[in-house]
Design a protein around this motif. Structure first.
Motif, PDB file in Angstrom:
ATOM      1  N   PRO A   3     -57.565 -60.375 -23.032  1.00  0.00           N
ATOM      2  CA  PRO A   3     -56.300 -59.973 -23.658  1.00  0.00           C
ATOM      3  C   PRO A   3     -56.351 -58.523 -24.108  1.00  0.00           C
ATOM      4  O   PRO A   3     -57.404 -58.001 -24.465  1.00  0.00           O
ATOM      5  CB  PRO A   3     -56.170 -60.913 -24.859  1.00  0.00           C
ATOM      6  N   ARG A   4     -55.193 -57.869 -24.067  1.00  0.00           N
ATOM      7  CA  ARG A   4     -55.084 -56.489 -24.525  1.00  0.00           C
ATOM      8  C   ARG A   4     -54.307 -56.472 -25.842  1.00  0.00           C
ATOM      9  O   ARG A   4     -53.481 -57.344 -26.101  1.00  0.00           O
ATOM     10  CB  ARG A   4     -54.371 -55.629 -23.480  1.00  0.00           C
ATOM     11  N   SER A  61     -61.063 -40.052 -42.553  1.00  0.00           N
ATOM     12  CA  SER A  61     -60.256 -40.730 -43.585  1.00  0.00           C
ATOM     13  C   SER A  61     -60.070 -42.230 -43.315  1.00  0.00           C
ATOM     14  O   SER A  61     -59.323 -42.886 -44.021  1.00  0.00           O
ATOM     15  CB  SER A  61     -58.904 -40.051 -43.798  1.00  0.00           C
ATOM     16  N   ARG A  62     -60.720 -42.741 -42.277  1.00  0.00           N
ATOM     17  CA  ARG A  62     -60.712 -44.191 -41.976  1.00  0.00           C
ATOM     18  C   ARG A  62     -59.308 -44.803 -42.066  1.00  0.00           C
ATOM     19  O   ARG A  62     -59.045 -45.661 -42.884  1.00  0.00           O
ATOM     20  CB  ARG A  62     -61.675 -44.901 -42.906  1.00  0.00           C
ATOM     21  N   PRO A  63     -58.397 -44.376 -41.200  1.00  0.00           N
ATOM     22  CA  PRO A  63     -57.011 -44.875 -41.283  1.00  0.00           C
ATOM     23  C   PRO A  63     -56.917 -46.374 -41.010  1.00  0.00           C
ATOM     24  O   PRO A  63     -57.745 -46.964 -40.326  1.00  0.00           O
ATOM     25  CB  PRO A  63     -56.282 -44.079 -40.202  1.00  0.00           C
ATOM     26  N   ILE A  64     -55.877 -46.959 -41.559  1.00  0.00           N
ATOM     27  CA  ILE A  64     -55.553 -48.375 -41.381  1.00  0.00           C
ATOM     28  C   ILE A  64     -54.431 -48.463 -40.352  1.00  0.00           C
ATOM     29  O   ILE A  64     -53.524 -47.629 -40.331  1.00  0.00           O
ATOM     30  CB  ILE A  64     -55.074 -48.996 -42.712  1.00  0.00           C
ATOM     31  N   CYS A  65     -54.480 -49.478 -39.501  1.00  0.00           N
ATOM     32  CA  CYS A  65     -53.382 -49.679 -38.550  1.00  0.00           C
ATOM     33  C   CYS A  65     -53.099 -51.166 -38.403  1.00  0.00           C
ATOM     34  O   CYS A  65     -53.918 -52.012 -38.741  1.00  0.00           O
ATOM     35  CB  CYS A  65     -53.696 -49.047 -37.196  1.00  0.00           C
ATOM     36  N   GLY A  66     -51.923 -51.466 -37.923  1.00  0.00           N
ATOM     37  CA  GLY A  66     -51.546 -52.833 -37.595  1.00  0.00           C
ATOM     38  C   GLY A  66     -51.879 -53.089 -36.140  1.00  0.00           C
ATOM     39  O   GLY A  66     -51.782 -52.191 -35.297  1.00  0.00           O
ATOM     40  N   VAL A  67     -52.294 -54.305 -35.826  1.00  0.00           N
ATOM     41  CA  VAL A  67     -52.687 -54.656 -34.459  1.00  0.00           C
ATOM     42  C   VAL A  67     -51.955 -55.927 -34.038  1.00  0.00           C
ATOM     43  O   VAL A  67     -51.855 -56.878 -34.815  1.00  0.00           O
ATOM     44  CB  VAL A  67     -54.215 -54.876 -34.364  1.00  0.00           C
ATOM     45  N   GLU A  68     -51.443 -55.917 -32.829  1.00  0.00           N
ATOM     46  CA  GLU A  68     -50.803 -57.098 -32.231  1.00  0.00           C
ATOM     47  C   GLU A  68     -51.246 -57.202 -30.789  1.00  0.00           C
ATOM     48  O   GLU A  68     -51.635 -56.217 -30.171  1.00  0.00           O
ATOM     49  CB  GLU A  68     -49.274 -56.957 -32.255  1.00  0.00           C
ATOM     50  N   ARG A  69     -51.137 -58.384 -30.244  1.00  0.00           N
ATOM     51  CA  ARG A  69     -51.428 -58.584 -28.834  1.00  0.00           C
ATOM     52  C   ARG A  69     -50.386 -57.857 -27.992  1.00  0.00           C
ATOM     53  O   ARG A  69     -49.209 -57.830 -28.331  1.00  0.00           O
ATOM     54  CB  ARG A  69     -51.407 -60.069 -28.521  1.00  0.00           C
ATOM     55  N   PHE A  70     -50.821 -57.254 -26.911  1.00  0.00           N
ATOM     56  CA  PHE A  70     -49.925 -56.538 -26.006  1.00  0.00           C
ATOM     57  C   PHE A  70     -49.014 -57.524 -25.290  1.00  0.00           C
ATOM     58  O   PHE A  70     -49.465 -58.555 -24.787  1.00  0.00           O
ATOM     59  CB  PHE A  70     -50.754 -55.751 -24.985  1.00  0.00           C
ATOM     60  N   VAL A  71     -47.726 -57.207 -25.249  1.00  0.00           N
ATOM     61  CA  VAL A  71     -46.750 -58.026 -24.531  1.00  0.00           C
ATOM     62  C   VAL A  71     -46.290 -57.209 -23.320  1.00  0.00           C
ATOM     63  O   VAL A  71     -45.670 -56.163 -23.483  1.00  0.00           O
ATOM     64  CB  VAL A  71     -45.540 -58.380 -25.424  1.00  0.00           C
ATOM     65  N   PRO A  72     -46.611 -57.666 -22.104  1.00  0.00           N
ATOM     66  CA  PRO A  72     -46.220 -56.891 -20.921  1.00  0.00           C
ATOM     67  C   PRO A  72     -44.713 -56.928 -20.692  1.00  0.00           C
ATOM     68  O   PRO A  72     -44.026 -57.812 -21.184  1.00  0.00           O
ATOM     69  CB  PRO A  72     -46.964 -57.590 -19.781  1.00  0.00           C
TER      70      PRO A  72
END
Length: 91
Positions: A3-4, A61-72
């Motif tokens: 999964p991506r 600065s160790r940024p924070i991000c949101g992650v979701e599964r890629f939807v093609p």
């Protein structure tokens, strides 16, 4: 195939890490409501993608991000979550 995933970082400088965690909690709560909705035999099911918070520890600065599964597929933006929405949407 593995999964991506996609990582999303706010364009608004100074976004607090708590905002990312709030977004993940809201996504999870929305999926619970969608599950209840879908259990009623609706003709068109609703589903929310699981979301995660990731800290990029190798970056300055160790940024924070949101992650979701890629939807093609082709992405169509219907709103910006604040003050714009596309009137073409009809669902």
């Amino acid at each position: 195939e593995e999964p991506r995933y996609v990582a999303k970082i706010s364009k608004v400088s100074g976004t607090l890490p708590s905002q990312y965690f709030d977004d993940v909690r809201m996504q999870s709560e929305s999926q619970k409501w969608a599950h209840d909705f879908n259990s009623r035999g609706v003709p068109k099911r609703v589903e929310f993608i699981g979301a995660y918070v990731m800290e990029l520890i190798d970056r300055e600065s160790r940024p924070i991000c949101g992650v979701e599964r890629f939807v093609p597929g082709q992405y169509v933006k219907y709103n910006n979550n604040w003050d714009w929405s596309d009137d073409r949407r009809n669902t």
